[in-house]
Design a protein around this motif. Structure first.
Motif, PDB file in Angstrom:
ATOM      1  N   UNK A 110       0.831  -1.213   0.000  1.00  0.00           N
ATOM      2  CA  UNK A 110       0.000   0.000   0.000  1.00  0.00           C
ATOM      3  C   UNK A 110       0.861   1.257   0.000  1.00  0.00           C
ATOM      4  N   UNK A 111       2.017   1.209   0.656  1.00  0.00           N
ATOM      5  CA  UNK A 111       2.906   2.382   0.623  1.00  0.00           C
ATOM      6  C   UNK A 111       3.433   2.603  -0.790  1.00  0.00           C
ATOM      7  N   UNK A 112       3.747   1.519  -1.478  1.00  0.00           N
ATOM      8  CA  UNK A 112       4.246   1.640  -2.851  1.00  0.00           C
ATOM      9  C   UNK A 112       3.162   2.160  -3.791  1.00  0.00           C
ATOM     10  N   UNK A 113       1.964   1.628  -3.662  1.00  0.00           N
ATOM     11  CA  UNK A 113       0.873   2.028  -4.559  1.00  0.00           C
ATOM     12  C   UNK A 113       0.443   3.468  -4.288  1.00  0.00           C
ATOM     13  N   UNK A 114       0.383   3.843  -3.007  1.00  0.00           N
ATOM     14  CA  UNK A 114      -0.091   5.190  -2.648  1.00  0.00           C
ATOM     15  C   UNK A 114       0.997   6.251  -2.769  1.00  0.00           C
ATOM     16  N   UNK A 115       2.268   5.830  -2.667  1.00  0.00           N
ATOM     17  CA  UNK A 115       3.360   6.792  -2.655  1.00  0.00           C
ATOM     18  C   UNK A 115       3.535   7.451  -1.296  1.00  0.00           C
ATOM     19  N   UNK A 116       2.800   6.974  -0.290  1.00  0.00           N
ATOM     20  CA  UNK A 116       2.893   7.539   1.053  1.00  0.00           C
ATOM     21  C   UNK A 116       4.011   6.854   1.825  1.00  0.00           C
ATOM     22  N   UNK A 117       4.618   7.572   2.751  1.00  0.00           N
ATOM     23  CA  UNK A 117       5.566   6.961   3.682  1.00  0.00           C
ATOM     24  C   UNK A 117       4.791   6.004   4.583  1.00  0.00           C
ATOM     25  N   UNK A 118       5.451   4.938   5.030  1.00  0.00           N
ATOM     26  CA  UNK A 118       4.754   3.925   5.823  1.00  0.00           C
ATOM     27  C   UNK A 118       4.098   4.513   7.066  1.00  0.00           C
ATOM     28  N   UNK A 119       4.791   5.345   7.835  1.00  0.00           N
ATOM     29  CA  UNK A 119       4.195   5.922   9.037  1.00  0.00           C
ATOM     30  C   UNK A 119       2.971   6.778   8.703  1.00  0.00           C
ATOM     31  N   UNK A 120       3.035   7.542   7.613  1.00  0.00           N
ATOM     32  CA  UNK A 120       1.889   8.362   7.220  1.00  0.00           C
ATOM     33  C   UNK A 120       0.703   7.489   6.834  1.00  0.00           C
ATOM     34  N   UNK A 121       0.983   6.406   6.116  1.00  0.00           N
ATOM     35  CA  UNK A 121      -0.085   5.482   5.732  1.00  0.00           C
ATOM     36  C   UNK A 121      -0.716   4.849   6.974  1.00  0.00           C
ATOM     37  N   UNK A 122       0.118   4.397   7.911  1.00  0.00           N
ATOM     38  CA  UNK A 122      -0.401   3.773   9.127  1.00  0.00           C
ATOM     39  C   UNK A 122      -1.218   4.757   9.966  1.00  0.00           C
ATOM     40  N   UNK A 123      -0.767   5.992  10.076  1.00  0.00           N
ATOM     41  CA  UNK A 123      -1.538   6.998  10.811  1.00  0.00           C
ATOM     42  C   UNK A 123      -2.879   7.242  10.130  1.00  0.00           C
ATOM     43  N   UNK A 124      -2.864   7.350   8.814  1.00  0.00           N
ATOM     44  CA  UNK A 124      -4.104   7.551   8.062  1.00  0.00           C
ATOM     45  C   UNK A 124      -5.043   6.370   8.254  1.00  0.00           C
ATOM     46  N   UNK A 125      -4.492   5.162   8.225  1.00  0.00           N
ATOM     47  CA  UNK A 125      -5.327   3.984   8.408  1.00  0.00           C
ATOM     48  C   UNK A 125      -5.897   3.931   9.822  1.00  0.00           C
ATOM     49  N   UNK A 126      -5.112   4.317  10.816  1.00  0.00           N
ATOM     50  CA  UNK A 126      -5.608   4.355  12.194  1.00  0.00           C
ATOM     51  C   UNK A 126      -6.804   5.290  12.329  1.00  0.00           C
ATOM     52  N   UNK A 127      -6.676   6.488  11.770  1.00  0.00           N
ATOM     53  CA  UNK A 127      -7.798   7.443  11.807  1.00  0.00           C
ATOM     54  C   UNK A 127      -9.001   6.882  11.059  1.00  0.00           C
ATOM     55  N   UNK A 128      -8.752   6.295   9.903  1.00  0.00           N
ATOM     56  CA  UNK A 128      -9.824   5.706   9.101  1.00  0.00           C
ATOM     57  C   UNK A 128     -10.526   4.595   9.883  1.00  0.00           C
ATOM     58  N   UNK A 129      -9.745   3.762  10.574  1.00  0.00           N
ATOM     59  CA  UNK A 129     -10.292   2.611  11.281  1.00  0.00           C
ATOM     60  C   UNK A 129     -11.328   3.019  12.325  1.00  0.00           C
ATOM     61  N   UNK A 130     -11.116   4.160  12.982  1.00  0.00           N
ATOM     62  CA  UNK A 130     -12.066   4.611  14.003  1.00  0.00           C
ATOM     63  C   UNK A 130     -13.431   4.866  13.374  1.00  0.00           C
TER      64      UNK A 130
END
Length: 176
Positions: free
Chosen positions: A43-63
């Motif tokens: 997902x980091x490769x496909x999105x171009x996001x840094x891993x930590x940014x992707x994980x933070x975004x996913x955490x917010x999304x998960x709520x």
């Protein structure tokens, strides 16, 4: 989250890059950390996001996702205020663990709640998910209408997240 934000084609690309094409993911089923981190890496490769940014975004999304899913009832039982919800996280995780005994749940301990600052000790036998937890906590702040920011301190006991709450969004509007 990938499907909602980037589309089905991006999700298929993630599955392909993670070598999981044809895999079906079922809600309420546990998957190995190898699968989880293969998906994160892809997902980091496909999105171009840094891993930590992707994980933070996913955490917010998960709520938001959890609050509006079949887990919503359990989510709402956690409490109607941020502090109450954080205090009840271990109970909520124990309930999830009872239905999914193979799950490996983290632990959250409230260390401080004063002067707009909430310190929570996070411990887990799983590594690499700190940014996800930060995103979850930020998502909870937003869910409960709190404004502010989060800081992190590594300690020998675990990671201490400090939620610096500036107040409820509705209170700040009234003060303006």
């Amino acid at each position: 989250m990938v499907v909602e934000t980037m589309g089905e084609a991006a999700w298929q690309d993630v599955l392909s890059q993670a070598d999981l094409q044809g895999e079906h993911f079922i809600s309420g089923q546990c998957y190995s950390d190898d699968v989880t981190f293969a998906l994160i890496d892809a997902a980091t490769k496909v999105s171009g996001m840094a891993q930590d940014d992707l994980l933070k975004s996913f955490g917010k999304y998960w709520i938001g996702y959890t609050a509006n899913s079949s887990y919503g009832t359990m989510f709402r039982v956690g409490g109607d205020q941020l502090v109450t919800f954080l205090t009840n996280l271990n109970r909520m995780h124990a309930s999830v663990h009872a239905t999914m005994p193979e799950s490996r749940m983290p632990s959250f301990e409230m260390l401080r709640n004063e002067h707009g600052r909430i310190d929570v000790l996070y411990t887990s036998d799983r590594t690499g998910l700190t940014a996800f937890v930060e995103g979850l906590l930020k998502g909870l702040m937003e869910y409960f209408g709190e404004t502010g920011y989060i800081t992190l301190e590594e300690t020998p006991e675990g990671e201490v997240f400090s939620l610096h709450c500036a107040g409820k969004k509705s209170e700040l509007k009234g003060a303006a």
